[in-house]
Design an enzyme around this catalytic site. Structure first.
Site, PDB file in Angstrom:
ATOM      1  N   GLU A 183       0.827  -1.221   0.000  1.00 11.01           N
ATOM      2  CA  GLU A 183       0.000   0.000   0.000  1.00 11.01           C
ATOM      3  C   GLU A 183       0.853   1.260   0.000  1.00 11.01           C
ATOM      4  O   GLU A 183       0.535   2.269   0.634  1.00 11.01           O
ATOM      5  CB  GLU A 183      -1.002  -0.031   1.160  1.00 11.01           C
ATOM      6  CG  GLU A 183      -1.942  -1.213   1.086  1.00 11.01           C
ATOM      7  CD  GLU A 183      -3.100  -1.171   2.072  1.00 11.01           C
ATOM      8  OE1 GLU A 183      -3.265  -0.146   2.760  1.00 11.01           O
ATOM      9  OE2 GLU A 183      -3.837  -2.172   2.149  1.00 11.01           O
ATOM     10  N   GLU A 288      -4.917  -8.518  -0.170  1.00 10.40           N
ATOM     11  CA  GLU A 288      -5.971  -8.090   0.745  1.00 10.40           C
ATOM     12  C   GLU A 288      -7.196  -7.712  -0.078  1.00 10.40           C
ATOM     13  O   GLU A 288      -7.107  -6.898  -0.999  1.00 10.40           O
ATOM     14  CB  GLU A 288      -5.542  -6.862   1.562  1.00 10.40           C
ATOM     15  CG  GLU A 288      -4.414  -7.088   2.535  1.00 10.40           C
ATOM     16  CD  GLU A 288      -4.141  -5.845   3.381  1.00 10.40           C
ATOM     17  OE1 GLU A 288      -5.085  -5.058   3.620  1.00 10.40           O
ATOM     18  OE2 GLU A 288      -2.986  -5.642   3.781  1.00 10.40           O
TER      19      GLU A 288
END
Length: 361
Positions: A183, A288
């Site tokens: 991320e 995710e």
């Protein structure tokens, strides 16, 4: 989008001698033809080349779930498999904490237990989230992050990644998939790109080079931004084909009111991810994914699983605690029913992740 710091045990399973070496993603209004401007500058092919073929016939994908920190997760894998009518969960997913450099070097007990799970079946794969900077959740300013990135490019932190690599190989985890600095296009973590994209890319390249220097390793490095524009276009953070094996994406059901089609077509969304990867001959992944801003949303679950099964997906791991998940969260009964229907009895892919994403040597 892992909130909170992982609690790691302090006890050691093995003493190793190692030497040192010298989130929320808004739907962007960016015009779609501008999406790959950074990519165009890199290879000069955008616009001239036709769109790559990215769809595949429906196929099983190696899968697993993240349901908590290491000390409670491994026994949960078998329970989740039972709930899914003995589905073969081929992927184990966990993270190293990023409170200090000792966390990034890896607790012996954590790595040892995960390696034991991994080695019981050659089709299994460990996916390990590795912070690039510490403290990884320390609310550091952009200036502080930029200064740390600069130190990283000079080799100041090499020894920590070398120790991690040596431990993984010693425990039998030499083929681990590493979601390094996951991320990076957001603002949640210190291991982020926006404060200095050039330094971030150079530092990623240095870490990969250091870890690949360890004899016996076959690591795969997964470049994993969040879906969408977020704080910076993730293409500006891409460090190069020679140091990336898988092009991942953390893809939650957000923002509120977004349709799945918008998640596909938004700038830096799912379609851009698979096209970016296809041009490089690399598979995609979804380390995710899960529910987030739209409540119990079975249509998203159905469409996401369909998307992964019809693209060149190396693996997928759902985030299975509230509010994101299905088995470990009782808030999403309709989504849980769809997930269970679609995943029950799945045997994954023959050969596991290794059949989808060969390691670079």
């Amino acid at each position: 989008m892992r909130f909170g710091r992982l609690a790691l045990a302090a006890s050691a399973l093995l003493l190793l001698t190692t030497a040192s070496v010298p989130s929320g993603t808004p739907l962007s209004q960016t015009p779609r033809h501008d999406v790959f401007s950074a990519d165009t500058a890199e290879d000069g092919r955008r616009g001239a080349a036709p769109k790559p073929a990215v769809l595949r016939p429906p196929h099983e994908v190696p899968f697993g779930a993240f349901v908590g920190s290491w000390d409670t997760y491994i026994p949960q894998i078998a329970k989740l498999s039972t709930w899914l009518r003995n589905a073969d969960l081929q992927v184990g997913h966990t993270y190293l904490a990023g409170n200090g450099w000792a966390d990034v070097e890896g607790e012996n007990q954590v790595l040892g237990l995960w390696s034991q799970w991994r080695l019981r079946d050659p089709a299994r794969t460990l996916v390990l989230g590795v912070p690039m900077l510490v403290p990884n959740e320390g609310n550091l300013s952009d200036g502080q992050v930029a200064a740390l990135l600069a130190r990283g490019t000079k080799g100041e932190f090499d020894q920590h990644f070398l120790k991690l690599a040596r431990k993984l190989v010693a425990f039998g985890g030499g083929d681990t998939v590493l979601t390094l600095g996951w991320e990076m296009n957001g603002t949640t973590y210190s291991s982020r790109c926006r404060p200095d994209p050039a330094a971030w890319k150079a530092y990623w390249r240095r870490i990969v080079t250091v870890m690949r220097s360890v004899p016996g390793q076959h690591f795969r490095f997964d470049f994993t931004p969040t879906r969408g524009l977020d704080a910076i276009p993730w293409t500006r953070c891409y460090p190069g084909d020679d140091v990336v094996d898988i092009i991942g994406m953390d893809a939650y059901d957000m923002p509120a009111g977004a349709s799945f089609e918008e998640m596909v077509t938004e700038p830096y969304g799912l379609q851009d991810q698979v096209e970016f990867a296809a041009r490089r001959g690399k598979p995609v992944s979804y380390p995710e994914w899960g529910l987030f801003r739209n409540g119990d949303n079975p249509e998203y679950v159905r469409r996401m699983i369909e998307w992964m099964r019809t693209h060149d997906t190396a693996y997928q791991t759902v985030t299975d605690y509230c509010p994101h998940g299905f088995w470990g969260c009782d808030r999403n009964p309709r989504s849980a029913a769809v997930f269970r229907q679609l995943m029950s009895g799945s045997k994954g892919a023959p050969g596991g992740v290794s059949s989808r994403a060969p390691a670079r040597r």
